[in-house]
Design a protein around this motif. Structure first.
Motif, short mmCIF file in Angstrom:
data_model
loop_
_atom_site.label_atom_id
_atom_site.label_comp_id
_atom_site.label_asym_id
_atom_site.label_seq_id
_atom_site.Cartn_x
_atom_site.Cartn_y
_atom_site.Cartn_z
N LYS A 227 69.10 24.48 47.47
CA LYS A 227 68.12 24.18 46.43
C LYS A 227 67.80 22.68 46.41
O LYS A 227 66.64 22.30 46.21
CB LYS A 227 68.68 24.62 45.08
CG LYS A 227 67.72 24.51 43.94
CD LYS A 227 68.22 25.31 42.76
CE LYS A 227 67.33 25.10 41.57
NZ LYS A 227 67.75 23.97 40.74
N GLY B 128 64.01 22.87 47.26
CA GLY B 128 63.31 22.53 46.02
C GLY B 128 62.71 23.67 45.22
O GLY B 128 62.55 23.57 44.03
N GLY B 129 62.33 24.79 45.87
CA GLY B 129 61.77 25.92 45.14
C GLY B 129 62.85 26.93 44.82
O GLY B 129 63.72 27.20 45.66
N TYR B 130 62.78 27.52 43.61
CA TYR B 130 63.89 28.40 43.19
C TYR B 130 63.38 29.46 42.24
O TYR B 130 62.52 29.20 41.41
CB TYR B 130 64.95 27.54 42.49
CG TYR B 130 66.06 28.32 41.84
CD1 TYR B 130 66.96 29.06 42.60
CD2 TYR B 130 66.22 28.33 40.46
CE1 TYR B 130 67.98 29.78 42.00
CE2 TYR B 130 67.24 29.03 39.85
CZ TYR B 130 68.12 29.76 40.64
OH TYR B 130 69.13 30.47 40.04
N ALA B 131 63.90 30.69 42.40
CA ALA B 131 63.62 31.76 41.44
C ALA B 131 64.87 32.60 41.28
O ALA B 131 65.57 32.87 42.26
CB ALA B 131 62.47 32.64 41.94
N THR C 187 63.25 28.54 48.23
CA THR C 187 62.15 28.36 49.19
C THR C 187 61.73 26.89 49.19
O THR C 187 62.03 26.15 48.25
CB THR C 187 60.94 29.22 48.78
OG1 THR C 187 60.64 28.95 47.40
CG2 THR C 187 61.22 30.70 48.93
N LEU D 290 59.59 23.61 48.56
CA LEU D 290 58.72 23.20 47.47
C LEU D 290 57.27 23.26 47.94
O LEU D 290 56.95 22.77 49.02
CB LEU D 290 59.09 21.76 47.12
CG LEU D 290 58.76 21.19 45.76
CD1 LEU D 290 59.34 22.05 44.65
CD2 LEU D 290 59.30 19.77 45.67
N SER D 291 56.41 23.88 47.14
CA SER D 291 55.00 23.90 47.50
C SER D 291 54.41 22.51 47.28
O SER D 291 54.47 21.99 46.16
CB SER D 291 54.26 24.91 46.64
OG SER D 291 52.87 24.71 46.76
N LYS E 76 54.44 31.56 53.38
CA LYS E 76 55.90 31.61 53.44
C LYS E 76 56.41 30.96 54.73
O LYS E 76 55.77 31.08 55.78
CB LYS E 76 56.39 33.06 53.40
CG LYS E 76 56.13 33.77 52.09
CD LYS E 76 56.64 35.19 52.17
CE LYS E 76 56.41 35.95 50.87
NZ LYS E 76 56.87 37.35 50.97
N GLU F 203 63.09 31.58 53.44
CA GLU F 203 63.62 31.95 52.12
C GLU F 203 65.11 32.18 52.27
O GLU F 203 65.55 32.90 53.17
CB GLU F 203 62.94 33.22 51.61
CG GLU F 203 63.51 33.68 50.27
CD GLU F 203 62.91 35.01 49.83
OE1 GLU F 203 61.84 35.00 49.21
OE2 GLU F 203 63.54 36.06 50.11
#
Lengths: 65, 352
Positions: B87, B91-94, B110, B112-113, B336, B339
């Motif tokens: 993470k 940077g991206g997290y769900a 994932t 960071l966008s 994508k 992941e």
């Protein structure tokens, strides 16, 4: 700001972009446009269309006899 | 009494934003378990008056312009700890609850966008050995390498880069640093490798699998992070103490992988990679069930679109192997690239 419906599988969860945390409690979430775009394409969020409120009809005047 | 490396201790805690250090308090930090003896590398950029018209052949003065710092650690492959490293770097997290689960959680990490943010999550990092007891706030994940070899635990090398700020930690280690226990190990012997060209049934590498390495290397806009207008210094308000960063934005990300496998009679999946057929690669490991919920702990790395860059013939314990290396790309139709999904019973990694 844009209001999105939260997909069923993400309800009660959370998404995060760097330090920015978005809690997904309830059924909808309001986010800034660039976040909304990402949530729609990446996670399947859908945009909620606000219903136009129709103005209330004025009550008919009672005619005095 | 001399201080020995066995007395070393490390910890970290997420920050609410890049510049605000975590305030020490009861269990505010989590202990960081690592296999190495590394400590923070603090670098000071200085200048002097060499060549100035002061009439001497040597400099007479030196001053500090800025600070930088970084630290590298190797984390053992605990399924409860690996998401933190990924993470910080991606940077991206769900987080969601899988069907049928209560304590079981699915954590998906994932990249960071760039359309959303270029600022990765920051942590306040602390370390202590003897009288050395410091905090380095605003540290970001700069690189990560997850490896599986032979019968060993997975190992994760993580490097962090900071704002340059270093100060006394202010931490009472006995009460401010939460010691986590009950970790579940992930071994290389649990790993499964699958290659998918999108048209045929996925190729499962099975018993020919030997080893893997997955690397993420972030390139930061590190010079731009020193923003003169922000007036941020090592000692607040003291310009002579040297500038520290006010932000550290992500510029580019390089995600690479390699796999080692025995040379068998058939290697269809890898042959396709050599032909540059874009492949989806899934690397996964399953572990023990979570609290009788019928859901297994799991680590699933999905690389959506990979291309081959090198192949090397080698040897492992007398068996001929070959190693495929490649680069993870973004699938423009879905956005994508990679992941990392971890299923475990940790409620969230949003903050720790």
């Amino acid at each position: 700001m844009i209001k999105l419906s939260i997909p069923k599988d993400l309800k009660g969860g959370a998404v995060q972009f760097g330090n920015e945390l978005i809690e997904l409690s309830g059924t909808s979430v309001t986010v800034r446009p660039e976040v909304a775009e990402h949530l729609k394409t990446r996670f399947g969020f859908t945009e909620q269309v606000e219903k136009q409120e129709t103005p209330a009809k004025p009550e008919p005047k009672k005619e005095s006899k | 009494m001399a201080v020995v490396t066995q007395d070393r201790a490390y910890g970290w805690a997420t920050q609410s934003d890049y510049v605000t250090a975590k305030t020490p308090g009861a269990n505010a930090f989590k202990k960081l378990i690592v296999t190495d003896n590394n400590f923070i590398d603090h670098q000071v950029a200085t200048q002097n008056d060499d060549g100035f018209s002061h009439g001497y052949n040597t400099p007479t003065d030196q001053w500090t312009e800025s600070h930088d710092n970084s630290v590298s650690h190797t984390m053992p492959g605990f399924i409860e700890e690996l998401p933190k490293a990924f993470k910080l770097v991606l940077g991206g997290y769900a987080v969601t609850t899988p069907d049928g689960g209560t304590t079981a959680k699915s954590h998906k990490i994932t990249p960071l966008s760039p359309a959303v943010s270029r600022q990765l999550q920051a942590v306040s990092y602390i370390e202590k050995v003897g009288a050395h007891d410091i905090m380095a706030p605003s540290m970001l994940g700069e690189s990560l390498s997850l490896q599986g070899n032979d019968q060993g635990l997975l190992m994760c090398d993580l490097s962090l880069r900071g704002s340059g700020e270093v100060k006394d930690s202010g931490v009472t280690w006995g009460s401010h640093v939460d010691v986590l226990t009950g970790f579940h190990k992930v071994f290389n012997t649990q790993m499964k490798l699958e290659l998918d060209n999108g048209s045929d049934a996925p190729y499962e590498i099975g018993c020919n699998y030997r080893a893997f390495n997955l690397s993420v290397q972030n390139e930061f806009l590190d010079a731009a992070g020193y923003k003169p207008g922000c007036n941020r210094y090592q000692t607040s308000g003291d310009n002579a103490s040297g500038a520290i960063r006010s932000e550290l934005l992500l510029n580019r990300q390089n995600i690479t992988f390699n796999f080692t496998m025995d040379i068998g009679s058939t290697n269809e999946g890898f042959d396709e990679l050599v032909k540059q057929t874009p492949m989806k690669i899934v690397l996964s490991a399953e572990g023990a069930e979570i609290a009788s919920e019928g859901i297994d702990r799991a680590l699933i790395v999905t690389m959506e679109r990979v291309f081959y860059t090198a192949r090397q013939i080698g040897e492992s314990n007398g068996v001929v192997t070959f190693e495929i290396s490649g680069t993870v790309m973004t699938d423009v139709s879905t956005g994508k690239s990679i992941e990392i999904e971890v299923v475990n019973d940790v409620a969230t990694y949003a903050t720790w």
